[in-house]
Design an enzyme around this catalytic site. Sequence first.
Site, PDB file in Angstrom:
ATOM      1  N   SER A   1       0.691  -0.975  -0.045  1.00  0.00           N
ATOM      2  CA  SER A   1      -0.025  -0.826  -0.318  1.00  0.00           C
ATOM      3  C   SER A   1       0.820   1.350  -0.064  1.00  0.00           C
ATOM      4  O   SER A   1       1.863   1.240   0.117  1.00  0.00           O
ATOM      5  CB  SER A   1      -0.844  -0.187   1.164  1.00  0.00           C
ATOM      6  OG  SER A   1      -1.490   0.977   1.326  1.00  0.00           O
TER       7      SER A   1
ATOM      8  N   TYR B   1      -2.455  -1.150   9.992  1.00  0.00           N
ATOM      9  CA  TYR B   1      -2.439  -2.202   8.938  1.00  0.00           C
ATOM     10  C   TYR B   1      -0.975  -1.174   8.420  1.00  0.00           C
ATOM     11  O   TYR B   1      -0.112  -1.842   7.329  1.00  0.00           O
ATOM     12  CB  TYR B   1      -3.912  -1.744   7.734  1.00  0.00           C
ATOM     13  CG  TYR B   1      -3.781  -1.073   6.145  1.00  0.00           C
ATOM     14  CD1 TYR B   1      -4.230  -2.507   5.295  1.00  0.00           C
ATOM     15  CD2 TYR B   1      -3.362  -0.310   5.335  1.00  0.00           C
ATOM     16  CE1 TYR B   1      -3.783  -3.321   4.343  1.00  0.00           C
ATOM     17  CE2 TYR B   1      -3.007  -1.106   4.010  1.00  0.00           C
ATOM     18  CZ  TYR B   1      -4.086  -1.882   3.538  1.00  0.00           C
ATOM     19  OH  TYR B   1      -3.858  -2.066   2.280  1.00  0.00           O
TER      20      TYR B   1
END
Length: 248
Positions: free
Chosen positions: A144, A157
């Site tokens: 990400s 995350y």
Amino acid sequence: MQGMNIAVVGGASGFGLETAKLMVRDGVSKIVVIDINQERLDAAKGELAGKGTEIFTVVRDIARAEGAHASFDAAVKTAGRIRSSICAAIYPRAPLLEITDDMWDAENAINIKGTYHMMVAAVKHMQGHKAEGEVSGRIVNITSVDAFKAHPQNAHYAATKAAVVSLTRSFAHAFAKDQVLINSVAPAGMATEKAKSLGFLGELAAANPLGRAAEPAEIAEFVVMVAGPKNTYMTGEQVIVLGGYIYA
């Protein structure tokens, strides 16, 4: 990708499923979708079927070594040699000061440990198919842009995705000698069904210079490229696809 056998972890929904669809479009011979949810697997198989690719599903929890290795073993048993393995994972949110131990444990188990164990299983399999002058196999981890940018709404995350970037580099360096190419693709926010249902599209559009979130298929094209036969040299890299978001 014609003639290739592919495994997609987390491929029963969202971005993983979109990636599987593009691989079927590009003519993979067999695809094995690995996920923890049998109902979603059944639905995904229905979406992928009928296009000339053999579709197999494996229901497993990859958070622990035994589940991850069993899932990859099942993929090999059903599809034969796996040429490329793609690992996608979860995307929860929590305020920075409210991340519980359970949230940390779940995030670490799937995104870090699960990815690690799937890479171990894939590398061991691919090492057994080493041939002079040929790529033994390809691994693509979905990370990400949050691994490279502050994201207080999603810090746990982001931390795990940064860890996966590091693991990707370490594995790539260690197993280049075996001709296993290991890379990651790091997207910014995507217009997945989950993002739509949670009402995130406006936020994602406002944060991006292009004024919109990426369509999952736009990002999945890069996964197909990195996992496919045209990639014969790139390893240890992070392909960042973000529409200028990190520079905003």
